[in-house]
Write a protein that holds these residues in place. Sequence first.
Motif, PDB file in Angstrom:
ATOM      1  N   ALA A   8       0.825  -1.202   0.000  1.00  0.00           N
ATOM      2  CA  ALA A   8       0.000   0.000   0.000  1.00  0.00           C
ATOM      3  C   ALA A   8       0.861   1.255   0.000  1.00  0.00           C
ATOM      4  O   ALA A   8       2.008   1.245   0.477  1.00  0.00           O
ATOM      5  N   THR A  10       0.996   5.071   1.593  1.00  0.00           N
ATOM      6  CA  THR A  10       0.448   5.809   2.726  1.00  0.00           C
ATOM      7  C   THR A  10       0.445   7.314   2.507  1.00  0.00           C
ATOM      8  O   THR A  10      -0.151   8.056   3.276  1.00  0.00           O
ATOM      9  N   SER A  11       1.109   7.765   1.440  1.00  0.00           N
ATOM     10  CA  SER A  11       1.098   9.174   1.051  1.00  0.00           C
ATOM     11  C   SER A  11       1.544   9.247  -0.400  1.00  0.00           C
ATOM     12  O   SER A  11       1.975   8.247  -0.991  1.00  0.00           O
ATOM     13  N   SER A  14       5.204   8.151  -0.480  1.00  0.00           N
ATOM     14  CA  SER A  14       5.657   7.014   0.324  1.00  0.00           C
ATOM     15  C   SER A  14       6.144   5.832  -0.486  1.00  0.00           C
ATOM     16  O   SER A  14       6.893   4.987   0.018  1.00  0.00           O
ATOM     17  N   SER A  19       1.845  -4.094   3.898  1.00  0.00           N
ATOM     18  CA  SER A  19       0.713  -3.677   4.719  1.00  0.00           C
ATOM     19  C   SER A  19      -0.198  -4.879   4.944  1.00  0.00           C
ATOM     20  O   SER A  19      -0.022  -5.943   4.344  1.00  0.00           O
ATOM     21  N   TYR A  57      -5.667   7.627   1.383  1.00  0.00           N
ATOM     22  CA  TYR A  57      -4.651   6.721   1.908  1.00  0.00           C
ATOM     23  C   TYR A  57      -5.097   6.108   3.230  1.00  0.00           C
ATOM     24  O   TYR A  57      -5.889   6.711   3.945  1.00  0.00           O
ATOM     25  N   PRO A  58      -4.582   4.907   3.551  1.00  0.00           N
ATOM     26  CA  PRO A  58      -3.691   4.066   2.747  1.00  0.00           C
ATOM     27  C   PRO A  58      -4.412   3.510   1.530  1.00  0.00           C
ATOM     28  O   PRO A  58      -5.618   3.264   1.567  1.00  0.00           O
ATOM     29  N   GLN A 129     -10.007  -1.463  -1.944  1.00  0.00           N
ATOM     30  CA  GLN A 129      -8.568  -1.713  -2.030  1.00  0.00           C
ATOM     31  C   GLN A 129      -8.324  -2.776  -3.095  1.00  0.00           C
ATOM     32  O   GLN A 129      -9.067  -3.749  -3.204  1.00  0.00           O
TER      33      GLN A 129
END
Length: 349
Positions: A8, A10-11, A14, A19, A57-58, A129
């Motif tokens: 994943a 996260t920003s 990133s 994850s 996010y995530p 997701q």
Amino acid sequence: MTEVKAYAATSAASGLTPSTIERREPGAHDVEIAIEFCGLCHSDVHAIRSEWGPAKYPLVPGHEIVGTVSRIGGSVEGFTVGQRVGVGCMVDSCRECDSCLEGFEQYCEAGNIGTYGVVDRRNGGGITQGGYSQGIVVDENYVLTIPEGMDPAAAAPLLCAGVTTFSPLSYLDVQEGDKVGVVGLGGLGHMAVKIAKALGATVTVFTTSPGKESAAKALGADAVVVSSDAAQMDAVKGTLNAILDTVAAVHNINDYLRTLDRDGALIQLGLPSAAMPPVEPGLLIRKRLAYGGSLIGGIAETQEMLDFCAEHGIASDIEMVAAPDLDQAYDRMVAGDVKYRFVLDASTI
């Protein structure tokens, strides 16, 4: 809920890191899929880097999913445990609007529910997701059958790149003897060449890279035009019936409109992140040309595409990627350093 491992973001900066995410327990009409492979699409890069607007996010990307059925809901028909299946760019839609009822779920008037990064209105309101994960649960109506004998890894990109090019060729009713142009020779472009050739068209590839001529012809292209060469572009003026433009960088559409014959059409598939030069109306008017766009394909159309590709021996040209190398693969995608699609081996997650 069931926990599965995933990769994943996260920003926006990133990258993709290990994850754990939760998947719902299969409902009456759900299919649980153990993911084997997931294609990497350039839109995944745009999404996790918030290049098409702020991401939620995530975020686990991935909408070119192939795997095997691990569990099914009690009311599921048409799928069995162990069967190889696929999931493309959407996992639901309103199912009530005209577009949905006519089999064009991608144009759902309430907004289709993308495989990742959007609110799942029907299943608790969480964020969907995607396929860079070990498993996924999807309503049976949005699950595809992977034909017997099809390479599952090479089939994964068909669920986006394949149907994105198949759909407009079908809409334009491309037939044997038609003359089709393909702008760009990346993930979408190489599929456009293969599918147009299988339909019987004569295919011309437009590229800015003179070195791609041999690669284009190896895929089945009949001719290659270097679009930066004015003489080459002039030589093909007014010769084509249809063009699929797969380029996501800013470029001048008018150059390609001039290569169309009367009643020709140019369909935009690539989505640039900045404004394009304006289309010259006179080019459209003088030859009754059409300039349009097309978005992936509906569920039935995606299954039709898979069956067509299986019948004609068509698959994506791929390079396998292990999960720890996803960020490197993204950088190579942005640089155009892949022939022609990366596919994640989910066993490496």
